[in-house]
Design an enzyme around this catalytic site. Structure first.
Site, PDB file in Angstrom:
ATOM      1  N   HIS A   1       0.844  -1.199   0.000  1.00  0.00           N
ATOM      2  CA  HIS A   1       0.000   0.000   0.000  1.00  0.00           C
ATOM      3  C   HIS A   1       0.871   1.238   0.000  1.00  0.00           C
ATOM      4  CE1 HIS A   1       0.556  -1.408   4.148  1.00  0.00           C
ATOM      5  NE2 HIS A   1       0.571  -0.136   4.524  1.00  0.00           N
TER       6      HIS A   1
ATOM      7  N   HIS B   1       0.842   5.079   1.035  1.00  0.00           N
ATOM      8  CA  HIS B   1       0.158   6.109   1.829  1.00  0.00           C
ATOM      9  C   HIS B   1       0.248   7.442   1.086  1.00  0.00           C
ATOM     10  CE1 HIS B   1       0.235   4.031   5.912  1.00  0.00           C
ATOM     11  NE2 HIS B   1       1.157   3.318   5.277  1.00  0.00           N
TER      12      HIS B   1
HETATM   13  P1  AMP Z   1       1.501   0.333   7.443  1.00  0.00           P
HETATM   14  O1  AMP Z   1       1.911   0.636   8.872  1.00  0.00           O
HETATM   15  O2  AMP Z   1       2.344   1.024   6.428  1.00  0.00           O
HETATM   16  O3  AMP Z   1       1.395  -1.160   7.200  1.00  0.00           O
HETATM   17  O4  AMP Z   1       0.065   0.971   7.282  1.00  0.00           O
HETATM   18  C1  AMP Z   1      -1.112   0.283   7.523  1.00  0.00           C
HETATM   19  C2  AMP Z   1      -2.207   1.320   7.592  1.00  0.00           C
HETATM   20  O5  AMP Z   1      -3.448   0.680   7.487  1.00  0.00           O
HETATM   21  C3  AMP Z   1      -2.223   2.124   8.905  1.00  0.00           C
HETATM   22  O6  AMP Z   1      -2.057   3.503   8.625  1.00  0.00           O
HETATM   23  C4  AMP Z   1      -3.599   1.805   9.488  1.00  0.00           C
HETATM   24  O7  AMP Z   1      -4.195   2.917  10.136  1.00  0.00           O
HETATM   25  C5  AMP Z   1      -4.377   1.389   8.255  1.00  0.00           C
HETATM   26  N1  AMP Z   1      -5.498   0.496   8.501  1.00  0.00           N
HETATM   27  C6  AMP Z   1      -5.515  -0.599   9.305  1.00  0.00           C
HETATM   28  N2  AMP Z   1      -6.728  -1.185   9.249  1.00  0.00           N
HETATM   29  C7  AMP Z   1      -7.478  -0.447   8.402  1.00  0.00           C
HETATM   30  C8  AMP Z   1      -8.825  -0.532   7.926  1.00  0.00           C
HETATM   31  N3  AMP Z   1      -9.639  -1.509   8.315  1.00  0.00           N
HETATM   32  N4  AMP Z   1      -9.255   0.411   7.060  1.00  0.00           N
HETATM   33  C9  AMP Z   1      -8.446   1.409   6.666  1.00  0.00           C
HETATM   34  N5  AMP Z   1      -7.172   1.533   7.057  1.00  0.00           N
HETATM   35  C10 AMP Z   1      -6.697   0.627   7.914  1.00  0.00           C
END
Ligand code: AMP
Ligand code: ZN
Length: 114
Positions: free
Chosen positions: A100, A102
């Protein structure tokens, strides 16, 4: 991947605020936003980490960036700027193992990152 949170969002099994969709990727609001705009762009194809990007995925990765830039422009962030981040594995703080990008925007950001 049956056990992947973002595959479940892609498949509509878990709700999300989807703000962008095309035939390659999906963009949805981060559940814990770190800035006025915080959107995650995922490929529809499950790829666990940046380490797992194959040569054949290069176009797909570029696609994530162009989709994010398009939304950033639509939301008025293009001129002031924004940050695009992909965390890879433990030291970078990756918590969801579906690739993903950001898009974080709408406030000044510090450097270096924490
Ligand atoms: P990372 O730390 O780069 O793996 O980012 C994962 C991101 O996913 C974090 O910013 C979380 O806040 C986000 N996240 C986790 N669960 C969900 C969800 N159900 N819907 C939207 N975002 C999410
Ligand atoms: Zn997945």
């Amino acid at each position: 991947m049956s056990n992947c949170l973002f595959c479940k969002i892609r498949d509509g099994q878990i709700p999300a605020k989807v703000v962008y969709r095309d035939d390659v990727c999906l963009g949805f609001e981060d559940i814990n936003p770190q800035a006025p705009t915080h959107v995650l762009f995922i490929p529809l194809k499950h790829i666990a980490t940046v380490n797992d990007i194959a040569m054949e995925d290069r176009e797909l990765v570029g696609h994530l960036y162009t989709a994010a830039a398009r939304l950033a422009r639509e939301r008025g962030h293009a001129d002031k700027g924004y940050r695009l981040v992909m965390n890879c594995n433990e030291d970078a703080g990756q918590t969801v193992f579906h690739l993903h990008l950001h898009l974080v925007a709408g406030r000044p950001m510090g450097w270096p990152p924490g």
